[in-house]
Design an enzyme around this catalytic site. Structure first.
Site, PDB file in Angstrom:
ATOM      1  N   THR A 112      -5.119 -49.489 -60.465  1.00 45.45           N
ATOM      2  CA  THR A 112      -3.924 -49.630 -61.300  1.00 45.45           C
ATOM      3  C   THR A 112      -3.480 -48.225 -61.675  1.00 45.45           C
ATOM      4  O   THR A 112      -2.704 -47.620 -60.968  1.00 45.45           O
ATOM      5  CB  THR A 112      -4.196 -50.524 -62.530  1.00 45.45           C
ATOM      6  OG1 THR A 112      -5.374 -50.080 -63.194  1.00 45.45           O
ATOM      7  CG2 THR A 112      -4.346 -51.982 -62.129  1.00 45.45           C
ATOM      8  N   LYS A 138     -12.762 -50.237 -60.179  1.00 45.06           N
ATOM      9  CA  LYS A 138     -11.477 -49.727 -60.632  1.00 45.06           C
ATOM     10  C   LYS A 138     -11.567 -49.471 -62.120  1.00 45.06           C
ATOM     11  O   LYS A 138     -12.282 -50.146 -62.838  1.00 45.06           O
ATOM     12  CB  LYS A 138     -10.310 -50.665 -60.320  1.00 45.06           C
ATOM     13  CG  LYS A 138     -10.299 -52.002 -60.991  1.00 45.06           C
ATOM     14  CD  LYS A 138      -9.652 -52.262 -62.328  1.00 45.06           C
ATOM     15  CE  LYS A 138      -8.508 -51.501 -62.792  1.00 45.06           C
ATOM     16  NZ  LYS A 138      -8.200 -51.646 -64.204  1.00 45.06           N
ATOM     17  N   THR A 149     -11.895 -53.655 -69.682  1.00 46.36           N
ATOM     18  CA  THR A 149     -11.072 -54.123 -68.570  1.00 46.36           C
ATOM     19  C   THR A 149     -11.500 -53.550 -67.223  1.00 46.36           C
ATOM     20  O   THR A 149     -10.770 -53.642 -66.255  1.00 46.36           O
ATOM     21  CB  THR A 149      -9.585 -53.775 -68.800  1.00 46.36           C
ATOM     22  OG1 THR A 149      -9.441 -52.354 -68.810  1.00 46.36           O
ATOM     23  CG2 THR A 149      -9.078 -54.375 -70.092  1.00 46.36           C
TER      24      THR A 149
END
Length: 185
Positions: A112, A138, A149
């Protein structure tokens, strides 16, 4: 199969779906399916429906007889564009093979705000068998508290039961990911 998850009180739909899939002590998974750009968080019942549909679509498109764990990363509060996601799952399933480029492509696809892919592979020999452990991840900016997250995926050819995998994964996460803080996030 085994998993560790954020300890946040509020979790996105994919986290709940993954926990359901992995509750059985003999859980087997077909793999993981992830989308980037939309976190499927704060999406209510539709988010749960969509996360379950991603798993079922992956199982159907690949012909693998086990559910897929589901991960979503990106913006919060938006419903998933399921038409695009299902088309992407079909295209990814059609491209599956043992080429290591697919692993690198997967590492790139889950990025992201990351500036580069994060991947590693290790091999060792145990009792005349070559053991491989490969992983991609990630994010690290939103890692506190306890993985927040962050997404990370490991695959191995080790034949181990789920409780042994869960124990090893929990111990490793507690000594690595769960000790990291990035700028207080």
């Amino acid at each position: 199969a085994a998993g560790v998850f954020t300890l946040n009180d509020v979790c996105a739909a994919p986290v709940h779906v993954c926990k359901q899939i992995l509750t059985s002590p003999t859980a087997k998974i077909g793999g993981f399916v992830a989308n980037s750009g939309n976190a499927n968080a704060a999406t209510g019942e539709q988010g749960m429906i969509d996360a379950k549909e991603m798993s079922a679509t992956s199982q159907l498109e690949t012909g693998i007889g086990s559910p897929f764990v589901v991960c979503s990363t990106g913006r919060i509060g938006r419903k998933l564009p399921m038409g695009k996601i299902k088309a992407g799952i079909a295209a990814a399933a059609a491209a599956l093979n043992e080429d290591s480029q697919n692993s690198l492509d997967s590492a790139d696809a889950i990025l992201t705000s990351d500036t580069r892919r994060k991947c590693a592979t290790a091999q060792f020999t145990y009792k005349t068998k070559t053991i491989t452990v490969a992983g991609i991840a990630k994010g690290a900016g939103m890692i506190e508290p306890n993985m927040a997250t962050m997404l990370a995926f490991l695959a191995t050819n080790i034949d181990a039961d789920n409780s042994a995998l869960k124990n090893a994964l929990t111990q490793a996460s507690n000594k690595t990911f769960n000790r990291i803080s990035i700028d207080g996030d």
